[in-house]
Scaffold this active site. Structure first.
Site, PDB file in Angstrom:
ATOM      1  N   ARG A   1     -11.654-120.390 -15.845  1.00 29.99           N
ATOM      2  CA  ARG A   1     -12.645-120.690 -14.830  1.00 29.99           C
ATOM      3  C   ARG A   1     -14.075-120.389 -15.300  1.00 29.99           C
ATOM      4  NH1 ARG A   1     -13.335-121.078  -9.284  1.00 29.99           N
ATOM      5  NH2 ARG A   1     -15.038-119.746  -8.626  1.00 29.99           N
TER       6      ARG A   1
ATOM      7  N   ILE B   1     -10.769-109.878  -2.017  1.00 32.70           N
ATOM      8  CA  ILE B   1     -11.508-110.886  -2.798  1.00 32.70           C
ATOM      9  C   ILE B   1     -10.673-112.146  -3.079  1.00 32.70           C
ATOM     10  CG2 ILE B   1     -12.965-111.255  -4.844  1.00 32.70           C
ATOM     11  CD1 ILE B   1     -13.983-108.734  -3.696  1.00 32.70           C
TER      12      ILE B   1
ATOM     13  N   ARG C   1      -9.892-121.490  -5.866  1.00 30.53           N
ATOM     14  CA  ARG C   1     -11.127-120.821  -6.316  1.00 30.53           C
ATOM     15  C   ARG C   1     -12.209-121.874  -6.491  1.00 30.53           C
ATOM     16  NH1 ARG C   1      -9.791-116.656 -11.079  1.00 30.53           N
ATOM     17  NH2 ARG C   1     -11.902-115.913 -10.682  1.00 30.53           N
TER      18      ARG C   1
ATOM     19  N   LYS D   1     -14.805-108.439 -21.632  1.00 28.29           N
ATOM     20  CA  LYS D   1     -14.597-109.901 -21.617  1.00 28.29           C
ATOM     21  C   LYS D   1     -15.581-110.575 -20.647  1.00 28.29           C
ATOM     22  CE  LYS D   1     -11.293-111.725 -18.887  1.00 28.29           C
ATOM     23  NZ  LYS D   1     -11.757-112.780 -17.981  1.00 28.29           N
ATOM     24  N   ASN D   2     -15.719-110.002 -19.442  1.00 26.01           N
ATOM     25  CA  ASN D   2     -16.528-110.675 -18.432  1.00 26.01           C
ATOM     26  C   ASN D   2     -18.034-110.593 -18.711  1.00 26.01           C
ATOM     27  OD1 ASN D   2     -14.212-111.425 -17.186  1.00 26.01           O
ATOM     28  ND2 ASN D   2     -14.385-110.033 -15.439  1.00 26.01           N
TER      29      ASN D   2
ATOM     30  N   ARG E   1      -5.334-113.390 -22.554  1.00 33.43           N
ATOM     31  CA  ARG E   1      -6.611-113.981 -22.137  1.00 33.43           C
ATOM     32  C   ARG E   1      -7.679-112.909 -21.971  1.00 33.43           C
ATOM     33  NH1 ARG E   1      -6.828-117.305 -17.031  1.00 33.43           N
ATOM     34  NH2 ARG E   1      -8.943-116.683 -17.539  1.00 33.43           N
TER      35      ARG E   1
ATOM     36  N   CYS F   1      -6.025-121.984  -9.264  1.00 29.59           N
ATOM     37  CA  CYS F   1      -5.315-121.192 -10.258  1.00 29.59           C
ATOM     38  C   CYS F   1      -4.368-120.261  -9.532  1.00 29.59           C
ATOM     39  CB  CYS F   1      -6.286-120.415 -11.142  1.00 29.59           C
ATOM     40  SG  CYS F   1      -7.061-119.060 -10.286  1.00 29.59           S
TER      41      CYS F   1
ATOM     42  N   ASP G   1      -9.833-106.640  -9.993  1.00 26.85           N
ATOM     43  CA  ASP G   1      -9.103-106.794 -11.260  1.00 26.85           C
ATOM     44  C   ASP G   1      -8.231-105.584 -11.576  1.00 26.85           C
ATOM     45  OD1 ASP G   1     -10.239-109.238 -11.584  1.00 26.85           O
ATOM     46  OD2 ASP G   1     -11.687-108.642 -13.111  1.00 26.85           O
TER      47      ASP G   1
HETATM   48  C1  UD1 Z   1     -15.382-112.794 -11.498  1.00 27.82           C
HETATM   49  C2  UD1 Z   1     -14.564-112.191 -12.618  1.00 27.82           C
HETATM   50  C3  UD1 Z   1     -13.181-111.813 -12.126  1.00 27.82           C
HETATM   51  C4  UD1 Z   1     -13.305-110.905 -10.900  1.00 27.82           C
HETATM   52  C5  UD1 Z   1     -14.219-111.529  -9.846  1.00 27.82           C
HETATM   53  C6  UD1 Z   1     -14.488-110.604  -8.669  1.00 27.82           C
HETATM   54  C7  UD1 Z   1     -15.401-113.237 -14.626  1.00 27.82           C
HETATM   55  C8  UD1 Z   1     -15.177-114.206 -15.737  1.00 27.82           C
HETATM   56  N1  UD1 Z   1     -14.456-113.171 -13.684  1.00 27.82           N
HETATM   57  O1  UD1 Z   1     -14.721-113.980 -11.076  1.00 27.82           O
HETATM   58  O2  UD1 Z   1     -12.505-111.135 -13.175  1.00 27.82           O
HETATM   59  O3  UD1 Z   1     -12.021-110.720 -10.350  1.00 27.82           O
HETATM   60  O4  UD1 Z   1     -15.484-111.877 -10.424  1.00 27.82           O
HETATM   61  O5  UD1 Z   1     -15.041-109.417  -9.131  1.00 27.82           O
HETATM   62  O6  UD1 Z   1     -16.387-112.534 -14.611  1.00 27.82           O
HETATM   63  N2  UD1 Z   1     -16.054-118.149  -4.155  1.00 27.82           N
HETATM   64  C9  UD1 Z   1     -16.167-119.326  -3.426  1.00 27.82           C
HETATM   65  N3  UD1 Z   1     -16.948-120.324  -3.919  1.00 27.82           N
HETATM   66  C10 UD1 Z   1     -17.620-120.225  -5.108  1.00 27.82           C
HETATM   67  C11 UD1 Z   1     -17.506-119.015  -5.845  1.00 27.82           C
HETATM   68  C12 UD1 Z   1     -16.716-117.988  -5.338  1.00 27.82           C
HETATM   69  O7  UD1 Z   1     -15.564-119.465  -2.350  1.00 27.82           O
HETATM   70  O8  UD1 Z   1     -18.326-121.165  -5.493  1.00 27.82           O
HETATM   71  C13 UD1 Z   1     -15.239-117.040  -3.611  1.00 27.82           C
HETATM   72  C14 UD1 Z   1     -14.023-116.732  -4.488  1.00 27.82           C
HETATM   73  O9  UD1 Z   1     -12.916-117.568  -4.194  1.00 27.82           O
HETATM   74  C15 UD1 Z   1     -13.776-115.262  -4.167  1.00 27.82           C
HETATM   75  C16 UD1 Z   1     -15.204-114.711  -3.946  1.00 27.82           C
HETATM   76  O10 UD1 Z   1     -16.014-115.838  -3.666  1.00 27.82           O
HETATM   77  O11 UD1 Z   1     -13.045-115.128  -2.979  1.00 27.82           O
HETATM   78  C17 UD1 Z   1     -15.787-113.949  -5.113  1.00 27.82           C
HETATM   79  O12 UD1 Z   1     -15.560-114.696  -6.311  1.00 27.82           O
HETATM   80  P1  UD1 Z   1     -16.495-114.516  -7.601  1.00 27.82           P
HETATM   81  O13 UD1 Z   1     -17.219-113.211  -7.513  1.00 27.82           O
HETATM   82  O14 UD1 Z   1     -17.304-115.749  -7.766  1.00 27.82           O
HETATM   83  O15 UD1 Z   1     -15.424-114.425  -8.768  1.00 27.82           O
HETATM   84  P2  UD1 Z   1     -15.519-115.058 -10.203  1.00 27.82           P
HETATM   85  O16 UD1 Z   1     -16.928-115.103 -10.673  1.00 27.82           O
HETATM   86  O17 UD1 Z   1     -14.725-116.314 -10.246  1.00 27.82           O
END
Ligand code: UD1
Length: 435
Positions: A93, A327, A122, A22-23, A396, A117, A305
């Site tokens: 997201r 995370i 996030r 999915k990702n 999802r 969420c 995850d």
């Molecule tokens: C992606 C995955 C999700 C997985 C996560 C971590 C997808 C669609 N989703 O989520 O399944 O659990 O990576 O491996 O691929 N953060 C900020 N500001 C930002 C962006 C991130 O503070 O602008 C923080 C987040 O709250 C979190 C950390 O950075 O604590 C890492 O998040 P991130 O790697 O960006 O996760 P996603 O891309 O949302």
């Protein structure tokens, strides 16, 4: 809400085909819209998030449909809209990836802020800072991110916390920017590498994906191509743990064992026997799982995850395990597991799980996608009947989880919900236009 009724106690046995990731599918479908001409994508998982991103892109003008061989066709040539629909974006997201796409393709994007969420706050501040570094002007008005640029220009960007979403969004935007972008502290997840390979096969010039420095030399145009998406390491890990919790014996087909290195090591530590083939994994339980401590971390560390499914397995382990989540804020499911008899104490980012000899069926509710998988796993071993509501959240990110488990011997029944299932049916049937 749709429900699952599960009667626990049957060890899972047989072979399960793992779906596409999915990702990976989400950013790759968006990336297909950066090109001119058709892309044909294989190994697409049939889960709700994939339908949702497809509908968002269709709404902006792309043509997207599934053919009889289950391949997703993306023809972006008519994509001219720059305002993404709130109703669709709020569901997921990862919809925020359309911001990178629209900036690169049209120089203009209006995309609703994804908002908070169930995993806590996030934000998308890293994404926005990155777009600004590439020369976009950003305003937040009425809940929308409004981004504009005459021309994206390559830049050197440090990505905080090696965010996966930020790395992907900036790769999308920078692939058609003027000049070179260097992403430092980039995410190394296999889904980032998959996206880079696909973009390169369309004519992009991306080096270093899979390391923490990614170099993107912008190109003027990309052309659609055929591509097969990697298989889902999180779904595979979930089935390994389902095998562990039920004391079963499984073969996972269509997997990339290298992507599951930390998961396999931790499950072996928990007493599972695991044998890797080229694209298969055999798992055999040797009895009650052993207690294991772990900490989630960006790839190649143990994936956040899979923290919840692993905790479900530890809830019946022999001994006490300590799980630290680094995370996200991801312990809301613990209250539901406790209703099934689990002995779990949470202290800020750490769960202390004292394995119990037996879980018992209860009425529980899914709080988020992976928490749902944890509840399903717990129900598979719980004594008596468990009724899990809110199963749409599991849909999802898992393709027919209940059907796959039933095929492996689980006693699992789905009670549909008319309103939610109608939404899903509407998404699916409109994509399944056969041309
Ligand atoms: C992606 C995955 C999700 C997985 C996560 C971590 C997808 C669609 N989703 O989520 O399944 O659990 O990576 O491996 O691929 N953060 C900020 N500001 C930002 C962006 C991130 O503070 O602008 C923080 C987040 O709250 C979190 C950390 O950075 O604590 C890492 O998040 P991130 O790697 O960006 O996760 P996603 O891309 O949302």
């Amino acid at each position: 809400m749709a429900k699952l009724l599960i009667r626990g106690g049957t060890p899972l046995k047989g072979t399960v085909e793992i779906s596409g990731a999915k990702n990976s599918a989400l950013p790759i479908i968006v990336a297909a819209c950066l090109a001119e001409g058709e892309s044909i994508l294989e190994n697409i998982p049939h889960d709700i998030d994939v339908y949702t991103i497809s509908m968002i892109l269709r709404d902006l003008g792309a043509e997207i449909w599934l053919d009889r061989e289950n391949r997703l066709h993306v023809v972006p040539d008519g994509l001219e809209g720059y305002q993404a629909s709130y109703d669709l974006v709020r569901r997921m997201r990862a919809s925020f990836y359309v911001t990178g796409l629209l900036l690169a393709r049209l120089g203009k994007a209006e995309v609703p802020l994804p908002g908070g969420c169930a995993l806590g706050s996030r934000p998308v501040d890293y994404h926005l800072k990155g777009f600004q570094a590439l020369g976009a002007r950003i305003n937040i008005e009425h809940g929308f991110v409004k981004a504009e640029t005459d021309q994206l220009v390559g830049s050197k960007i440090y990505i905080n916390r090696s965010s996966v979403g930020t790395t992907i969004n900036l790769m999308l935007a920078a692939s058609r920017a003027k000049g070179t972008t260097i992403l430092e502290n980039a995410a190394k997840e296999p889904e980032v590498v998959d996206l880079a390979i696909y973009l390169n096969s369309m004519g992009a010039r991306i080096r270093g994906a899979g390391t923490d420095v990614i170099r993107i030399d912008g190109v003027d145009s990309l052309r659609g191509t055929e591509y097969g998406i990697i298989s889902d390491r999180i779904e595979a890990g979930t089935f390994i743990m389902a095998c562990g919790i039920t004391g079963g014996e499984l073969v996972l087909a269509n997997v990339v064992p290298e992507h599951l290195r930390s998961t396999i090591l931790k499950c072996e530590e928990a007493g599972l026997e695991i044998e890797e083939g080229i694209s298969t994994i055999q798992v055999r339980s040797k009895g009650r799982p052993l207690a294991v401590d772990l900490e989630t971390a960006p790839y190649p560390g143990f994936p956040t995850d899979l923290q919840q499914p692993f905790a479900a397995m530890m809830s019946i382990a022999d001994g006490t395990s300590i799980i630290r989540e680094t995370i996200f804020d991801r312990f809301r499911y613990v209250d539901e597991l406790r209703r099934m008899g689990a002995d779990i104490r949470v202290d800020r980012d750490t769960a202390i799980i004292r394995g119990v000899a037996e879980l018992t069926g209860a009425q529980v509710e899914v709080t988020d996608l992976r928490a749902g998988a944890a509840l399903v796993l717990a129900a598979l071993i719980a004594k008596g009947k468990t009724e899990i509501s809110g199963v749409e959240l599991v849909d999802r990110g898992y393709e027919r989880l209940d059907a796959k488990l039933r095929q492996l011997g689980a006693d699992i029944e789905r009670i549909p919900d008319r309103q939610e299932d109608a939404f899903e049916e509407c998404l699916t049937s409109s994509l399944l236009e056969i041309r």
